[in-house]
Design an enzyme around this catalytic site. Structure first.
Site, PDB file in Angstrom:
ATOM      1  N   LYS A 148       0.967  -1.017  -0.039  1.00  0.00           N
ATOM      2  CA  LYS A 148       0.152   0.026  -0.063  1.00  0.00           C
ATOM      3  C   LYS A 148       0.837   1.156   0.118  1.00  0.00           C
ATOM      4  O   LYS A 148       0.330   2.408  -0.538  1.00  0.00           O
ATOM      5  CB  LYS A 148      -0.854  -0.047   1.226  1.00  0.00           C
TER       6      LYS A 148
HETATM    7  C1  LIG Z   1      -4.158  -4.724   1.349  1.00  0.00           C
HETATM    8  C2  LIG Z   1      -3.485  -5.824   1.268  1.00  0.00           C
HETATM    9  C3  LIG Z   1      -3.875  -6.837   0.238  1.00  0.00           C
HETATM   10  C4  LIG Z   1      -5.253  -6.888  -0.591  1.00  0.00           C
HETATM   11  O1  LIG Z   1      -4.887  -5.864  -1.641  1.00  0.00           O
HETATM   12  P1  LIG Z   1      -6.404  -5.266  -2.429  1.00  0.00           P
HETATM   13  O2  LIG Z   1      -6.020  -4.350  -2.996  1.00  0.00           O
HETATM   14  O3  LIG Z   1      -7.331  -4.981  -0.998  1.00  0.00           O
HETATM   15  O4  LIG Z   1      -6.957  -6.531  -3.116  1.00  0.00           O
HETATM   16  C5  LIG Z   1      -2.798  -8.008   0.254  1.00  0.00           C
HETATM   17  N1  LIG Z   1      -1.853  -8.144   0.992  1.00  0.00           N
HETATM   18  C6  LIG Z   1      -1.437  -7.041   1.941  1.00  0.00           C
HETATM   19  C7  LIG Z   1      -0.361  -7.434   2.657  1.00  0.00           C
HETATM   20  C8  LIG Z   1      -2.111  -5.998   2.049  1.00  0.00           C
HETATM   21  O5  LIG Z   1      -1.726  -5.128   2.832  1.00  0.00           O
END
Ligand SMILES: *Cc1c(COP(=O)(O)O)cnc(C)c1O
Length: 465
Positions: free
Chosen positions: A109
């Site tokens: 993120k």
């Molecule tokens: C947020 C997250 C996901 C999922 O990603 P999306 O965009 O919500 O599908 C997967 N792995 C980690 C470590 C995350 O923080």
């Protein structure tokens, strides 16, 4: 470049309004009215920030000077723990791991949030405005938002977490950020209480306007836009446009994998998109069976994927419904009411032509972590393990390069990694002293009036300073 709402009833907006608004007025999500096309040959050999600026430029619709934007992008990725920003590691003859966890909070993120914080600041300065970001977190997204907003001139951020219910690493990643515009609130309650308080603050129109509340949640178009870049970077590194690729993505809210879908719409030669699910497998069932059925959330070893409603899937549904916003709005209303949305056979065929799904339970996730460690010496976190297993599960032409997305650093989930491999992963150097750093947070009861009074008071104090 103008942006439409997936529900078809809100007016089209420009890039800056879309970024600062988040959700469209009709409850829909914003999408560019048409996809710009990538000139892949002209992008070969660029470093990550230059590539990023070039790939994203058409989405700005002229609202930010190219040189200014390129500077924001370079600055966003300057402090990543790996020079390549998103390095690729080969793990077997046809599979690669794309490491997206070298940002400040060790999860993918950061790639989008680090840019989004700077874009917000820039656009707010042009408008002579400020914003107060308020959010609730069960641990993960809060730290990414805090790191993105810390020390930004035009942003105050308040993050609510449930007192004593996040892991210590997660709490410390938030509470050791001592920048004056960052406030952590530990609520005496659950994550749901935190989320209810945030919803209530947004629902209180006078408080919302007075504090100029904003959000940076996963449906924001800016986050999707920034995520398109690493798909392009990985495909180019593996030989695109001459070579075809597939991506396997550990999926929760569908934001990450939707960015791959967007990259394909822009001309990236993507053959297959593989959704990796944990036991919360609504999307894998949707792909195999053609119906989205909302059930109960089960806690797993991959908590960032422990959700049932994948908000960003609406952007994909928009295309499956022939870009007919009114029809999709109707279908979404049905999904809310009956907790079920069924595709017709033609829609389902269109879905499976590109997407595949693969589900892992916790034992299978641990087994994947253990076998990759045995085969290659690589430690991976439970989310990334779901990506790796999904990448290996789907049969594809042998000349297609398959990329599994590594979405979190193993040190972010040390207990699971140790359980699977017997090895406890160390935090990277930039976070090595996390347990010695001083913390700052305010404990408050789960009382809307008390939380609002606290936020008002802190904002007034900041304005006086
Ligand atoms: C947020 C997250 C996901 C999922 O990603 P999306 O965009 O919500 O599908 C997967 N792995 C980690 C470590 C995350 O923080």
């Amino acid at each position: 470049m103008r942006y439409l709402s997936t529900r078809g009833a809100a007016s089209a907006l420009g890039f800056d309004d879309v970024l600062l608004t988040g959700l469209a007025r009709d409850g829909g999500l914003f999408l560019p009215e048409s996809w710009p096309s990538l000139d892949l040959n002209s992008l070969i050999g660029l470093d990550y920030p230059d590539l990023a600026a070039r790939v994203m430029q058409p989405f700005l619709g002229g609202r930010i000077e190219p040189a200014v934007f390129a500077g924001l992008v370079r600055n966003a990725y300057a402090d990543f723990g790996h020079q390549a920003v998103a390095p690729l590691k080969q793990i077997d003859a046809r599979t690669w791991l794309l490491e997206l966890f070298h940002g400040p909070t060790l999860a993918f993120k950061d790639v989008a949030m680090q840019l989004l914080g700077r874009l917000y600041d820039h656009l707010l300065a042009e408008r002579a405005q400020r914003v107060t970001i308020v959010g609730a977190t069960s641990g993960d997204t809060g730290s990414a938002a805090i790191e993105a907003c810390r020390d930004r001139d035009r942003i105050d951020i308040f993050i609510l977490h449930p007192e004593g219910r996040t892991s210590e690493v997660q709490r410390r990643q938030m509470t050791t950020v001592l920048a004056p515009n960052v406030r952590n609130i530990a609520i005496q309650g659950s994550f749901d209480d935190c989320q209810d308080l945030v919803k209530a603050m947004f629902a209180d129109g006078s408080f919302r306007d007075e504090m100029r509340l904003g959000a940076v949640n996963s449906i924001n178009w800016g986050r999707i836009m920034a995520q398109i870049v690493y798909y392009v970077a990985a495909a180019l590194a593996l030989g695109a446009p001459k070579r075809r690729v597939a991506f396997a993505v550990p999926t929760g809210n569908f934001g990450n994998i939707y960015a791959a879908y967007a990259a394909r719409a822009m001309g990236l030669p993507i053959e297959k998109l593989i959704v990796g699910s944990n036991s919360n497998d609504i999307l894998t069932r949707f792909i195999t069976g053609g119906a989205m059925e909302i059930g109960q959330v089960h806690p797993t070893l991959s908590p960032s994927m422990d959700i049932q409603v994948s908000s960003n899937a609406e952007r994909l549904l928009f295309d499956l419904y022939g870009r007919d916003g009114a029809r999709l709005a109707e279908a979404m209303k049905g999904l809310r009411a009956t907790r079920r949305l069924a595709l017709d056979p033609a829609q389902h065929a269109a879905l499976t032509a590109l997407f595949a799904g693969h589900r892992l339970n916790d034992d299978e996730t641990l087994a994947t972590m253990a076998s990759l460690y045995r085969e290659t010496g690589e430690l991976i976190d439970p989310h990334s393990a779901i990506g790796v297993a999904a990448a290996r599960a789907v049969p594809l032409d042998p000349d297609i390069a398959v990329v599994a997305l590594g979405t979190a650093h193993p040190a972010k989930f040390p207990d699971a990694v140790e359980k699977a491999t017997g090895v406890r992963p160390a935090l990277p150097p930039a976070l090595a002293d996390l347990y010695e750093r001083p913390e700052r947070f305010t404990v408050l009861p789960k009382d809307l009036g008390v939380v609002q009074a606290h936020i008002r008071h802190e904002i007034a104090k900041g304005e006086a300073a």
